[in-house]
Scaffold this active site. Structure first.
Site, short mmCIF file in Angstrom:
data_model
loop_
_atom_site.label_atom_id
_atom_site.label_comp_id
_atom_site.label_asym_id
_atom_site.label_seq_id
_atom_site.Cartn_x
_atom_site.Cartn_y
_atom_site.Cartn_z
N GLU A 1 -2.53 -8.94 3.90
CA GLU A 1 -2.80 -9.31 5.29
C GLU A 1 -4.27 -9.14 5.66
OE1 GLU A 1 -3.40 -5.18 5.54
OE2 GLU A 1 -2.01 -6.36 4.36
N HIS B 1 -3.63 -5.32 -0.03
CA HIS B 1 -3.38 -5.78 1.33
C HIS B 1 -3.39 -7.30 1.43
CE1 HIS B 1 -3.52 -1.93 3.55
NE2 HIS B 1 -4.27 -1.56 2.54
N CYS C 1 0.83 -1.21 0.00
CA CYS C 1 0.00 0.00 0.00
C CYS C 1 0.88 1.27 0.00
CB CYS C 1 -0.96 -0.04 1.18
SG CYS C 1 -2.38 1.08 0.99
#
Length: 373
Positions: free
Chosen positions: A350, A348, A258
């Site tokens: 995660e 992302h 990001c």
């Protein structure tokens, strides 16, 4: 939702949407953006990348699963304000500890409910993300007064916000099981699940403040360096960019997500720009240029790196390429240094609320650190 307390979402172009107070009554200012995520509102609200943004949820029903004590992505709610259509009257989930509006009030987050979020979203898609305010109760005034307060607020372009959300002190997230690697993670607004996913792969994560020097990074004797997500305009992040260049010069394995993707882009000589309305949600497709494989990803960004899908370009550290892109609009979604151990993605991997298509990128990072030894 306090049905008898009127509220207004006021945009800088003069458009006003009426609703009812939700969460804290009062006034808040920020950039109005929309998220297309159908689930994971707790992760959205606690994501530091949403600092100084008023989030409009496109999913009509919000709050069904209440608020629990496990899913926060940071120590607090970071959104500047929250706009929803149809909040749940009573939450229903075995993990819920309290209602969403109760948590919003407890943390002082001004919100609005009962407005037509589809119309708000279409307006922002056509006109672009813009400054906005939510006003309720005693904070309400004439339309002219409210618009004037919004237009007097700060722009997101040029906003240097990562320093607001970074950790004050370094801390360590221990590896699960046998420790295999040590990573220095620069905290630009890191989410809790990021070091957790690295720890699951035997990585001891040293989370360091944005103000850290290259010597601070090297002091933990890292096998790799991680650049986290975060809020604000990457064009303001000169210190972090210089730090990234120092890491690249030492050929330490580097992984960014990001905001970290934008920092690597700048360190490699690329420019960044503000997008019309950004990518925010958990259902955004990304294509890997090399394999043609599509991943459905979680994203939250209003700025992007300049470039074209598959483009190769020269840098101070050797050849690099644009490795991923979004088929919706051609936005750069990943970078890779071809002559060194560095890569990054704009999305992302995660994402705690899902999807998990991109989770193997952490395995790629561990492989890169293995090869560098």
């Amino acid at each position: 939702m306090t049905a008898h307390t009127p509220a207004a979402l006021v945009l800088e172009d003069g458009r006003i949407f009426r609703g009812a107070a939700y969460g804290q009554e009062g006034r808040t200012l920020g950039e109005a953006v929309f998220s297309t995520a159908m689930t994971g509102y707790q992760e959205t609200l606690t994501d530091p990348s949403y600092h100084r943004q008023i989030v409009v949820q496109t999913a009509p029903q919000i709050g069904n699963t209440g608020w629990n004590d496990e899913d926060d992505e940071s120590q607090r709610i970071w959104v500047a304000g929250y706009a929803v259509r149809d909040p749940a009257r009573v939450p229903s989930n075995w993990r819920s500890r309290r209602a969403l509006d109760e948590e919003l009030r407890a943390q002082g987050i001004v919100g609005i409910a009962g407005l037509d979020t589809r119309t708000v979203t279409r307006h922002l898609r056509e006109r672009g993300a813009m400054r906005a305010g939510i006003f309720s109760g005693a904070a309400l005034g004439s339309d002219e007064e409210l618009v004037a307060q919004v237009t007097a607020s700060e722009q997101m372009s040029g906003a240097n916000l990562a320093g607001d959300v970074t950790t004050a002190e370094p801390y360590v997230v221990a590896a699960e099981g046998e420790k295999k690697f040590t990573v220095a993670a620069l905290d630009l607004g890191i989410k809790s699940n990021t070091p957790r996913m690295m720890a699951q792969r035997g990585i001891e994560v040293h989370v360091l403040p944005l103000s850290s020097t290259v010597d601070d990074l090297l002091a933990v004797n890292p096998d790799g360096v991680f650049l986290s997500n975060g809020p604000g305009d990457p064009a303001t992040a000169d210190h972090a960019v210089e730090l990234t260049r120092e890491v690249l010069g030492r050929k330490l394995p580097l992984f960014g997500i990001c905001f970290g993707n934008q920092l690597l882009g700048r360190a490699l000589g690329r420019g960044t720009y503000k997008m019309r309305y950004g990518h925010r949600g958990i259902n955004i497709p990304v294509i890997d240029v090399d394999t043609g494989k599509v991943a459905i990803t979680a994203q939250n960004h209003g700025f992007a790196v300049e470039g074209e899908a598959g483009e190769r370009f020269g840098t101070d550290f050797g050849a690099a390429k644009i490795s991923h892109y979004c088929p919706n609009d051609g936005t750069v979604e990943g970078l890779r240094l071809l002559d060194g151990p560095a890569f990054s993605v704009q999305y992302h991997p995660e994402a705690a609320a899902g999807p998990h298509d991109a989770a193997p990128l952490f395995d790629e990072f561990t492989s890169m650190m293995s090869e560098a030894r």
